[in-house]
Design a protein around this motif. Sequence first.
Motif, PDB file in Angstrom:
ATOM      1  N   ASP A   1      -7.902  -1.614   8.005  1.00  0.00           N
ATOM      2  CA  ASP A   1      -7.033  -2.803   7.467  1.00  0.00           C
ATOM      3  C   ASP A   1      -6.932  -2.523   6.060  1.00  0.00           C
ATOM      4  O   ASP A   1      -7.168  -1.363   5.430  1.00  0.00           O
ATOM      5  N   LYS A   2      -6.223  -3.254   5.298  1.00  0.00           N
ATOM      6  CA  LYS A   2      -5.883  -3.103   3.957  1.00  0.00           C
ATOM      7  C   LYS A   2      -7.188  -3.225   2.968  1.00  0.00           C
ATOM      8  O   LYS A   2      -6.970  -2.803   1.616  1.00  0.00           O
ATOM      9  N   GLU A   3      -8.399  -3.393   3.485  1.00  0.00           N
ATOM     10  CA  GLU A   3      -9.394  -3.233   2.426  1.00  0.00           C
ATOM     11  C   GLU A   3     -10.426  -1.815   3.065  1.00  0.00           C
ATOM     12  O   GLU A   3     -11.536  -1.847   2.434  1.00  0.00           O
ATOM     13  N   GLY A   4      -9.632  -1.373   3.780  1.00  0.00           N
ATOM     14  CA  GLY A   4     -10.482  -0.024   4.319  1.00  0.00           C
ATOM     15  C   GLY A   4     -11.527  -0.449   5.298  1.00  0.00           C
ATOM     16  O   GLY A   4     -12.285   0.751   6.034  1.00  0.00           O
ATOM     17  N   ASN A   5     -11.583  -1.463   5.935  1.00  0.00           N
ATOM     18  CA  ASN A   5     -12.352  -1.749   7.244  1.00  0.00           C
ATOM     19  C   ASN A   5     -11.866  -0.930   8.331  1.00  0.00           C
ATOM     20  O   ASN A   5     -10.829  -0.777   8.550  1.00  0.00           O
TER      21      ASN A   5
ATOM     22  N   VAL B   1       0.791  -1.142  -0.120  1.00  0.00           N
ATOM     23  CA  VAL B   1       0.083   0.146   0.048  1.00  0.00           C
ATOM     24  C   VAL B   1       0.925   1.206   0.000  1.00  0.00           C
ATOM     25  O   VAL B   1       1.671   1.476   0.770  1.00  0.00           O
ATOM     26  N   ALA B   2       0.461   2.244  -0.923  1.00  0.00           N
ATOM     27  CA  ALA B   2       1.452   3.475  -0.866  1.00  0.00           C
ATOM     28  C   ALA B   2       0.560   4.475  -0.036  1.00  0.00           C
ATOM     29  O   ALA B   2      -0.654   4.616  -0.160  1.00  0.00           O
TER      30      ALA B   2
ATOM     31  N   VAL C   1      -3.180   7.310  18.445  1.00  0.00           N
ATOM     32  CA  VAL C   1      -3.108   5.737  18.043  1.00  0.00           C
ATOM     33  C   VAL C   1      -1.737   5.343  17.339  1.00  0.00           C
ATOM     34  O   VAL C   1      -1.422   6.013  16.684  1.00  0.00           O
ATOM     35  N   SER C   2      -1.033   4.584  18.110  1.00  0.00           N
ATOM     36  CA  SER C   2       0.306   4.087  17.560  1.00  0.00           C
ATOM     37  C   SER C   2       0.140   3.236  16.496  1.00  0.00           C
ATOM     38  O   SER C   2      -0.865   2.384  16.176  1.00  0.00           O
ATOM     39  N   SER C   3       1.021   3.058  15.498  1.00  0.00           N
ATOM     40  CA  SER C   3       1.427   2.064  14.631  1.00  0.00           C
ATOM     41  C   SER C   3       1.290   0.716  15.398  1.00  0.00           C
ATOM     42  O   SER C   3       1.918   0.823  16.329  1.00  0.00           O
TER      43      SER C   3
ATOM     44  N   PRO D   1       2.161   5.181   7.641  1.00  0.00           N
ATOM     45  CA  PRO D   1       2.041   3.916   6.732  1.00  0.00           C
ATOM     46  C   PRO D   1       1.744   2.744   7.477  1.00  0.00           C
ATOM     47  O   PRO D   1       1.681   2.512   8.640  1.00  0.00           O
ATOM     48  N   PHE D   2       1.360   1.552   6.658  1.00  0.00           N
ATOM     49  CA  PHE D   2       0.806   0.486   6.956  1.00  0.00           C
ATOM     50  C   PHE D   2       1.816  -0.333   7.733  1.00  0.00           C
ATOM     51  O   PHE D   2       3.013  -0.309   7.238  1.00  0.00           O
ATOM     52  N   SER D   3       1.551  -1.022   8.845  1.00  0.00           N
ATOM     53  CA  SER D   3       2.401  -1.869   9.703  1.00  0.00           C
ATOM     54  C   SER D   3       1.695  -3.104  10.105  1.00  0.00           C
ATOM     55  O   SER D   3       0.545  -3.069  10.678  1.00  0.00           O
ATOM     56  N   GLU D   4       1.953  -4.267   9.611  1.00  0.00           N
ATOM     57  CA  GLU D   4       1.509  -5.765  10.050  1.00  0.00           C
ATOM     58  C   GLU D   4      -0.211  -5.543   9.551  1.00  0.00           C
ATOM     59  O   GLU D   4      -1.105  -6.286  10.230  1.00  0.00           O
ATOM     60  N   GLY D   5      -0.349  -4.839   8.409  1.00  0.00           N
ATOM     61  CA  GLY D   5      -1.509  -4.947   7.998  1.00  0.00           C
ATOM     62  C   GLY D   5      -2.552  -4.064   8.536  1.00  0.00           C
ATOM     63  O   GLY D   5      -3.869  -3.877   8.143  1.00  0.00           O
ATOM     64  N   LEU D   6      -2.209  -2.963   9.245  1.00  0.00           N
ATOM     65  CA  LEU D   6      -2.855  -2.164   9.916  1.00  0.00           C
ATOM     66  C   LEU D   6      -2.243  -0.781   9.757  1.00  0.00           C
ATOM     67  O   LEU D   6      -1.161  -0.469   9.799  1.00  0.00           O
ATOM     68  N   ALA D   7      -3.092   0.483   9.567  1.00  0.00           N
ATOM     69  CA  ALA D   7      -2.600   1.818   9.424  1.00  0.00           C
ATOM     70  C   ALA D   7      -3.450   2.724  10.152  1.00  0.00           C
ATOM     71  O   ALA D   7      -4.607   2.662  10.280  1.00  0.00           O
ATOM     72  N   VAL D   8      -2.716   3.570  10.792  1.00  0.00           N
ATOM     73  CA  VAL D   8      -3.475   4.809  11.569  1.00  0.00           C
ATOM     74  C   VAL D   8      -4.010   6.011  10.734  1.00  0.00           C
ATOM     75  O   VAL D   8      -3.006   6.411   9.788  1.00  0.00           O
ATOM     76  N   ILE D   9      -5.004   6.265  10.820  1.00  0.00           N
ATOM     77  CA  ILE D   9      -5.571   7.409   9.780  1.00  0.00           C
ATOM     78  C   ILE D   9      -6.692   8.277  10.716  1.00  0.00           C
ATOM     79  O   ILE D   9      -7.179   7.745  11.449  1.00  0.00           O
ATOM     80  N   GLY D  10      -6.711   9.603  10.334  1.00  0.00           N
ATOM     81  CA  GLY D  10      -7.561  10.547  10.936  1.00  0.00           C
ATOM     82  C   GLY D  10      -7.214  11.977  10.611  1.00  0.00           C
ATOM     83  O   GLY D  10      -6.831  12.199   9.377  1.00  0.00           O
TER      84      GLY D  10
END
Length: 487
Positions: A447-451, A399-400, A461-463, A428-437
């Motif tokens: 997750d990588k599906e946007g869930n 994921v970019a 929230v930490s990575s 950036p994503f780490s272990e299939g999870l990313a912080v956003i907001g």
Amino acid sequence: MKKAIRIGGRMAAVLLLVISSLLLVLYQQGYYDFSFIKRPPGAMVGEGTAEQERESEVLPTEPLTPEENIRDVFEQSGALSEQKGDYESKNGKIPAAERFFAAGWSVDSGDFDLQKHRLLRVTPADALPTVFSYGKMTVKEPMRVESPDGGYETVLKVYETDRPALSLYMGHIFADDGGKTSLLSGDGEMLIAKIDREQLQPAYQRTVGGDPLFVYKGGYYKLASGTGMLLAVEESEVRQTALRFDYPIDYGLSDGKIFVFFDEESGLYGYRSADESVVIEPQFEMAYEFGSNAYAAVIDEGVQKFIDRSGRVVIDAFGWLYYNQRREVFDGYYAPDTNGIESLGMFYFDEGLVRVRRHLIDYYHRTKTADDMDLLLYENGEEFPLPGGYTLVGYSDGVALLEKDGLYGFLDRTGYWIAQPIYTYAQPFSEGLAVIGFADGKKGMIDKEGNVILSFVYDHVSSCSSGVVLTFERDHGWQILNKAKQN
């Protein structure tokens, strides 16, 4: 008189019967016990007690079903509406870790999978801080700026900010009380209590075997398994990775077939097999381990290239070419000018793509840059089509992370937006999870599906770090979460 006595006796008998029945019911419900009566196995415990709640709790058997997905949220107003949930109700849906662990679940550092993983709430023995920070710290943040000679250069932006009371490092937790530092395990157990902050620091490296390394009194150390005892580590035990950051355990690992070695006589790097037979003669100024796709990044005459296991160059830039107004430039891929998380995605292929720095240098004025950009390349050397006008901030887990005009979004390797570029904060994503907001608002985790895996109700929230996540909410304090799956 006798009639009254008879009526009173009957009422007493009825009352005794009622009391006896009530006592029997209460005994059956477990509100009291007789020391001389052994309660039969499986008997009920008192309704409303913590013990009964634990016994009656049933572990979920179905895969996690997220309530929200942000792929199709196109406006900030829509994204902001996701933050309106109540913290207690949203956070309360995260199950407690204890019964999952008792049932055979364990912390896992692999990529998050809805079918296998859950985030679990950990209750440590000692209370966690209720404030975000106890003091300030000076940060030196790499920042790209336009170079006077064209292209970009990286400078350090120095500023003062709040030092988080808790921070993650390779599955461990540094706890800072404003004066001293303590080291906790990923479930909050105290490992090293209250030492000077300068004595123990993250090394942002691992041993060859994957153990996190710490800098203690100037030397490399690792923790003895399951304890707070520090063991000295020799330089030969340190895994040599291209970048230094809080990286996953499998980052920069060799494919196990051939390995980088340094030839002291020539001062160059080559590759040899496990039995130390030379496979590729020393000829590179720098070399990195082969990945699962059988390609390795090397630096040859100042230029970054990719080779196969025979030493053949498989990806290189175009060399000399004509650029604007037929002015000749040298076109090459170059190593990043910093080796932290800001260069994430460089050197190693990840799900078929790798990040490179393409640098066009004026032939007649070698200090002048005609163009300087970060790209994603396929394994055949062709360029992945990134949307125009966006800066590539990082690439990981396929994921970019892209930025334009201070807004961030996530684009997957198929060219589909996982999160639209409408957010003012992202990691950036780490272990299939990313912080956003939002930088000045609430944050969550996807997750990588946007869930939405963690609802947008947190101030921090930490990575994910080796299966551990930290959250903070100003009215509820810090919280430890473990990413776990069933063994």
